[in-house]
Design an enzyme around this catalytic site. Structure first.
Site, mmCIF file in Angstrom:
data_model
loop_
_atom_site.group_PDB
_atom_site.id
_atom_site.type_symbol
_atom_site.label_atom_id
_atom_site.label_comp_id
_atom_site.label_asym_id
_atom_site.label_seq_id
_atom_site.Cartn_x
_atom_site.Cartn_y
_atom_site.Cartn_z
ATOM 1 N N ASP A 1 -9.995 1.003 -5.362
ATOM 2 C CA ASP A 1 -10.701 2.223 -5.732
ATOM 3 C C ASP A 1 -11.548 1.947 -6.977
ATOM 4 O OD1 ASP A 1 -11.398 4.849 -6.710
ATOM 5 O OD2 ASP A 1 -9.818 5.637 -5.438
ATOM 6 N N ASP B 1 0.861 -1.174 0.000
ATOM 7 C CA ASP B 1 0.000 0.000 0.000
ATOM 8 C C ASP B 1 0.903 1.233 0.000
ATOM 9 O OD1 ASP B 1 -2.262 1.802 0.414
ATOM 10 O OD2 ASP B 1 -3.304 0.099 1.302
#
Length: 278
Positions: free
Chosen positions: A175, A125
């Site tokens: 996303d 991440d």
């Protein structure tokens, strides 16, 4: 998928000197965490590309900052694209490795790691608070088979992982890029799957989950059409949520609001033999 630019978080607490509770100002250009993840590990070594992650800034807590400072050198990995990683050396064992792209604050990652200590997890991440939180969870729960990657997962796959080195790939709640003009930024695309397939061993499972139904439909279409993957669900379609994927707080809130969460489980088919030359 939780994401952020590699810049100091807005509102982050100023650094403090050792043995003092008084904040000390950082000089311009001084890293937020000198012993932690780098601000831009790949630098300008690679061409700019369409990014699949959304910039997001949030505060780094004292506990997260402490974990980043103390544990990064042991369990952290800056994705600089400058070498191919020896995964047994990275983890200290030759157990199978699953790559997780986008782990948020890391609670689900830590829970899955605790339930399966025989599988190494390389969790990637760019969200600094999440990196610190996962490191803290790993230490607290004695999950030494977690490594936290900082940077662009595409560079990791393309430049730093050997062919066939991964036993699985997890992409949970990436996303969705809901606006049509942004659909090109979605991670699950044919080119991404082609790259991922080269790094996955035959039989490795790609597990995606999303609560954005139009994205779920696109994922299903793209994975179904890709020659390197086959649906593990007889007859095709979405899979029931497997027991090894925890129900996260975020997911529970979405379900309470009537959101539909879809899981996709696709298996890497055996690598194709290259035609003989000459």
């Amino acid at each position: 998928m939780s994401d952020t630019h590699h810049t100091p978080e807005a509102g982050a607490a100023p650094a403090t000197s050792a043995g003092s509770s008084q904040p000390t100002a950082r000089a311009k250009g001084e890293p937020r965490f000198p012993d932690g993840p780098k601000a831009d590990p790949a630098g300008s070594h690679f061409e700019r590309r369409i990014r699949s992650f959304q910039p997001r800034r949030s505060r780094v807590t004292t506990g997260q900052a402490d974990a980043l400072q103390r544990l990064w050198s042991r369990w952290g990995l800056d994705i600089d694209g400058q070498r191919v990683i020896d995964l047994p050396e990275l983890f200290g064992n030759a157990r199978p490795v699953v790559l997780e792209i986008g782990f948020g604050m890391g609670e689900a990652t830590a829970e899955m790691a605790a339930a399966d200590p025989e599988t190494n997890i390389l969790a990637v991440d760019v969200h600094t608070p999440g990196q610190g939180n996962l490191l803290a969870l790993a230490e607290r729960k004695d999950l030494s088979h977690i490594r936290v990657g900082n940077g662009d997962a595409i560079i990791l796959l393309r430049e730093m992982l050997a062919p066939g080195s991964l036993a699985g790939l997890r992409v949970y709640f990436p996303d969705p890029w809901p606006k049509k003009r942004h659909h090109k930024r979605r991670l699950i695309q044919p080119d991404f799957l082609t790259l991922a397939a080269t790094r996955l061993a035959p039989g490795a499972v790609v597990h995606c989950a999303t609560d954005w139904e139009p994205y779920a439909e696109q994922m299903l279409d793209v994975l179904t059409a890709h020659p390197d993957f086959e649906n593990t669900v007889p007859g095709g379609g979405f899979a029931p949520r497997p027991g090894h994927r925890p129900l996260t707080r975020f997911e529970g809130q979405g379900l309470d609001k009537g959101h539909v969460v879809n899981d996709l489980l696709f298996r890497r088919v055996p690598h194709k033999e290259l035609p003989p030359t000459g």
